[in-house]
Write a protein that holds these residues in place. Structure first.
Motif, PDB file in Angstrom:
ATOM      1  N   LEU A  83       1.166   1.062  -2.865  1.00 11.66           N
ATOM      2  CA  LEU A  83       1.408   0.340  -1.616  1.00 11.66           C
ATOM      3  C   LEU A  83       2.167  -0.950  -1.924  1.00 11.66           C
ATOM      4  O   LEU A  83       1.891  -1.594  -2.944  1.00 11.66           O
ATOM      5  N   GLY A 112      -9.695   0.601  -5.105  1.00  8.54           N
ATOM      6  CA  GLY A 112      -8.385   0.999  -4.597  1.00  8.54           C
ATOM      7  C   GLY A 112      -7.374  -0.074  -4.908  1.00  8.54           C
ATOM      8  O   GLY A 112      -6.739  -0.639  -4.019  1.00  8.54           O
ATOM      9  N   THR A 113      -7.178  -0.322  -6.191  1.00 12.63           N
ATOM     10  CA  THR A 113      -6.425  -1.520  -6.613  1.00 12.63           C
ATOM     11  C   THR A 113      -4.912  -1.388  -6.435  1.00 12.63           C
ATOM     12  O   THR A 113      -4.207  -2.382  -6.374  1.00 12.63           O
ATOM     13  N   GLY A 114      -4.384  -0.161  -6.345  1.00  8.22           N
ATOM     14  CA  GLY A 114      -2.936   0.020  -6.143  1.00  8.22           C
ATOM     15  C   GLY A 114      -2.146  -0.651  -7.259  1.00  8.22           C
ATOM     16  O   GLY A 114      -2.349  -0.379  -8.447  1.00  8.22           O
ATOM     17  N   VAL A 117      -2.781  -6.033  -7.253  1.00  5.44           N
ATOM     18  CA  VAL A 117      -2.586  -7.412  -6.766  1.00  5.44           C
ATOM     19  C   VAL A 117      -3.894  -8.171  -6.550  1.00  5.44           C
ATOM     20  O   VAL A 117      -3.984  -9.358  -6.889  1.00  5.44           O
ATOM     21  N   ASP A 135      -8.901   2.994  -9.032  1.00  6.05           N
ATOM     22  CA  ASP A 135      -8.034   3.702  -8.084  1.00  6.05           C
ATOM     23  C   ASP A 135      -8.147   5.188  -8.382  1.00  6.05           C
ATOM     24  O   ASP A 135      -8.386   5.582  -9.524  1.00  6.05           O
ATOM     25  N   ARG A 136      -7.955   5.997  -7.346  1.00  6.86           N
ATOM     26  CA  ARG A 136      -7.949   7.452  -7.530  1.00  6.86           C
ATOM     27  C   ARG A 136      -6.627   7.899  -8.158  1.00  6.86           C
ATOM     28  O   ARG A 136      -6.578   8.899  -8.871  1.00  6.86           O
ATOM     29  N   GLY A 160     -10.725   7.108 -10.516  1.00  8.48           N
ATOM     30  CA  GLY A 160     -11.602   8.062  -9.849  1.00  8.48           C
ATOM     31  C   GLY A 160     -11.828   7.705  -8.397  1.00  8.48           C
ATOM     32  O   GLY A 160     -11.302   6.716  -7.888  1.00  8.48           O
ATOM     33  N   ASP A 161     -12.668   8.537  -7.762  1.00  6.11           N
ATOM     34  CA  ASP A 161     -12.950   8.398  -6.338  1.00  6.11           C
ATOM     35  C   ASP A 161     -13.932   7.243  -6.111  1.00  6.11           C
ATOM     36  O   ASP A 161     -15.060   7.291  -6.623  1.00  6.11           O
ATOM     37  N   TRP A 162     -13.519   6.218  -5.419  1.00  2.00           N
ATOM     38  CA  TRP A 162     -14.334   5.029  -5.120  1.00  2.00           C
ATOM     39  C   TRP A 162     -15.331   4.708  -6.242  1.00  2.00           C
ATOM     40  O   TRP A 162     -14.921   4.536  -7.380  1.00  2.00           O
ATOM     41  N   ASN A 178      -9.179  -3.228  -0.178  1.00  2.00           N
ATOM     42  CA  ASN A 178      -8.216  -3.017   0.909  1.00  2.00           C
ATOM     43  C   ASN A 178      -7.944  -1.517   0.914  1.00  2.00           C
ATOM     44  O   ASN A 178      -6.990  -1.054   0.302  1.00  2.00           O
ATOM     45  N   PRO A 180      -7.369   2.561   2.439  1.00  2.00           N
ATOM     46  CA  PRO A 180      -6.536   3.155   3.496  1.00  2.00           C
ATOM     47  C   PRO A 180      -7.317   3.096   4.811  1.00  2.00           C
ATOM     48  O   PRO A 180      -8.450   3.549   4.854  1.00  2.00           O
ATOM     49  N   GLY A 200      -1.593   8.581   0.664  1.00  2.00           N
ATOM     50  CA  GLY A 200      -2.992   8.381   0.293  1.00  2.00           C
ATOM     51  C   GLY A 200      -3.390   6.914   0.151  1.00  2.00           C
ATOM     52  O   GLY A 200      -4.572   6.603   0.007  1.00  2.00           O
ATOM     53  N   ALA A 201      -2.418   6.025   0.181  1.00  2.00           N
ATOM     54  CA  ALA A 201      -2.725   4.592   0.147  1.00  2.00           C
ATOM     55  C   ALA A 201      -2.858   4.030   1.552  1.00  2.00           C
ATOM     56  O   ALA A 201      -3.360   2.925   1.731  1.00  2.00           O
TER      57      ALA A 201
HETATM   58  C1  LIG Z   1      -4.143   0.256   1.092  1.00  2.00           C
HETATM   59  S1  LIG Z   1      -3.909   0.639  -0.639  1.00  2.00           S
HETATM   60  C2  LIG Z   1      -4.336  -0.952  -1.345  1.00  2.00           C
HETATM   61  C3  LIG Z   1      -3.640  -1.244  -2.640  1.00  2.00           C
HETATM   62  C4  LIG Z   1      -3.852  -2.683  -3.133  1.00  2.00           C
HETATM   63  N1  LIG Z   1      -5.259  -2.967  -3.314  1.00  2.00           N
HETATM   64  C5  LIG Z   1      -3.248  -3.680  -2.162  1.00  2.00           C
HETATM   65  O1  LIG Z   1      -4.018  -4.344  -1.446  1.00  2.00           O
HETATM   66  O2  LIG Z   1      -2.007  -3.805  -2.119  1.00  2.00           O
HETATM   67  C6  LIG Z   1      -5.335   1.635  -0.957  1.00  2.00           C
HETATM   68  C7  LIG Z   1      -5.490   2.113  -2.377  1.00  2.00           C
HETATM   69  O3  LIG Z   1      -6.672   2.917  -2.423  1.00  2.00           O
HETATM   70  C8  LIG Z   1      -6.448   4.029  -3.254  1.00  2.00           C
HETATM   71  N2  LIG Z   1      -7.360   5.098  -2.829  1.00  2.00           N
HETATM   72  C9  LIG Z   1      -7.262   5.905  -1.751  1.00  2.00           C
HETATM   73  N3  LIG Z   1      -8.304   6.738  -1.689  1.00  2.00           N
HETATM   74  C10 LIG Z   1      -9.096   6.461  -2.755  1.00  2.00           C
HETATM   75  C11 LIG Z   1     -10.319   6.993  -3.231  1.00  2.00           C
HETATM   76  N4  LIG Z   1     -10.938   7.983  -2.590  1.00  2.00           N
HETATM   77  N5  LIG Z   1     -10.853   6.460  -4.343  1.00  2.00           N
HETATM   78  C12 LIG Z   1     -10.214   5.435  -4.995  1.00  2.00           C
HETATM   79  N6  LIG Z   1      -9.049   4.904  -4.593  1.00  2.00           N
HETATM   80  C13 LIG Z   1      -8.484   5.408  -3.481  1.00  2.00           C
HETATM   81  C14 LIG Z   1      -4.981   4.377  -3.067  1.00  2.00           C
HETATM   82  O4  LIG Z   1      -4.481   5.115  -4.164  1.00  2.00           O
HETATM   83  C15 LIG Z   1      -4.371   2.987  -2.910  1.00  2.00           C
HETATM   84  O5  LIG Z   1      -3.919   2.505  -4.150  1.00  2.00           O
END
Ligand SMILES: C[S@@+](CC[C@H](N)C(=O)[O-])C[C@H]1O[C@@H](n2cnc3c(N)ncnc32)[C@H](O)[C@@H]1O
Length: 270
Positions: A83, A112-114, A117, A135-136, A160-162, A178, A180, A200-201
């Motif tokens: 993202l 969900g660190t993307g 940041v 992050d997944r 991994g997942d959350w 932060n 989705p 997915g983000a």
């Molecule tokens: C809205 S983005 C936020 C990215 C970053 N934290 C930012 O604020 O710019 C959401 C992030 O959650 C991750 N994500 C989505 N579903 C997830 C899950 N089930 N488990 C872990 N991470 C997940 C995505 O890959 C994405 O990087």
């Protein structure tokens, strides 16, 4: 002969965007462009620049074209795997940093660190705390790791997942996320920069509340007593997120507004 100035004048892009793309291709600052605007532009520069201009005219986000976006005063690398960091998200970081003052050794988790940041900005502002991030997406984590390394931030990454990404039993004093939160049928997903960002983000594919709910419910087993959870959410989701937090037995539940006066983050204490 095509001069540097001609490239800026004839691109069809807003001047600022044209300048940013040319600075990126030349790897020179604005002052250089101003001082050399009548220099001839090398064919190699022209070709690279025009390729970026065409992509921008087709709608690709500036951040993906330059590969960079500023957040909390730091330059983060971004790729189409992550993202594009939004200024709105600085509110979540500022809230976390305020909570962490005078808390040496506190344990912080960014879900969900993307591009990293949030985690990296917290780690840089609070070098006395222990920051983990998940992050997944494997590709997103690679970008986050690069950013942490380049900016000199000490962050521990897990894929991994959350909460499943984390070592069993690991607990935190503060969890931020932060996630989705856009509904899968939201028309914005097919407009502007969002068309190019990882789906997915942006969305859980459903009503936009599923990931927020997973994070709130799962936090109960991952926070130490007195620990706090803060999440970013959509402009119309504050009330429902506060309800989620209250249902999960959080106390002092509250939302904070962004610079536009929109309730942008909500949180509470266990
Ligand atoms: C809205 S983005 C936020 C990215 C970053 N934290 C930012 O604020 O710019 C959401 C992030 O959650 C991750 N994500 C989505 N579903 C997830 C899950 N089930 N488990 C872990 N991470 C997940 C995505 O890959 C994405 O990087």
């Amino acid at each position: 002969m095509t001069r540097v100035r001609d490239l800026l004048d004839d691109s069809g892009l807003p001047r600022l965007e044209a300048r940013m793309l040319l600075e990126h291709v030349l790897d020179k600052p604005r002052a250089w462009l101003l001082a050399h605007d009548t220099d001839p532009a090398e064919p190699r520069v022209q070709a690279s620049y025009m390729a970026l201009v065409r992509r921008r005219l087709a709608g690709e986000p500036m951040a993906y074209l330059t590969g960079e976006r500023e957040f909390m005063g730091h330059a983060f690398r971004v790729t189409p795997d992550v993202l594009i960091p939004r200024p709105d998200t600085e509110l979540l970081v500022e809230t976390a940093v305020a909570l962490l003052q005078g808390r040496p050794g506190a344990r912080v988790l960014d879900l969900g660190t993307g591009s990293g940041v949030i985690a990296v900005s917290i780690a840089l502002a609070c070098p006395h705390v222990y920051v983990s991030a998940t992050d997944r997406s494997v590709a997103a984590l690679a970008v986050a790791r690069d950013n942490a390394r380049a900016l000199g931030a000490n962050v521990h990454f897990f894929q991994g997942d959350w909460y499943e990404a984390l070592p069993e039993g690991e607990r935190f004093d503060l969890i931020v996320s932060n996630p989705p939160y856009i509904a899968g049928n939201d028309a914005h997903l097919t407009q502007g920069d969002l068309r190019f960002e990882p789906r997915g983000a942006l969305t859980d594919g459903g009503n936009g509340l599923a990931d927020l709910a997973s994070i709130v419910v799962g936090a109960v087993c991952r926070l130490d007593p007195g620990g706090q959870l803060w999440v970013e959410h959509g402009w119309d989701q504050a009330e429902i997120v506060r309800d989620m937090l209250i249902q999960a037995d959080f106390e002092d539940v509250i939302s904070h507004t962004d610079l536009a006066g929109i309730e942008r983050i909500s949180g509470g204490k266990l």
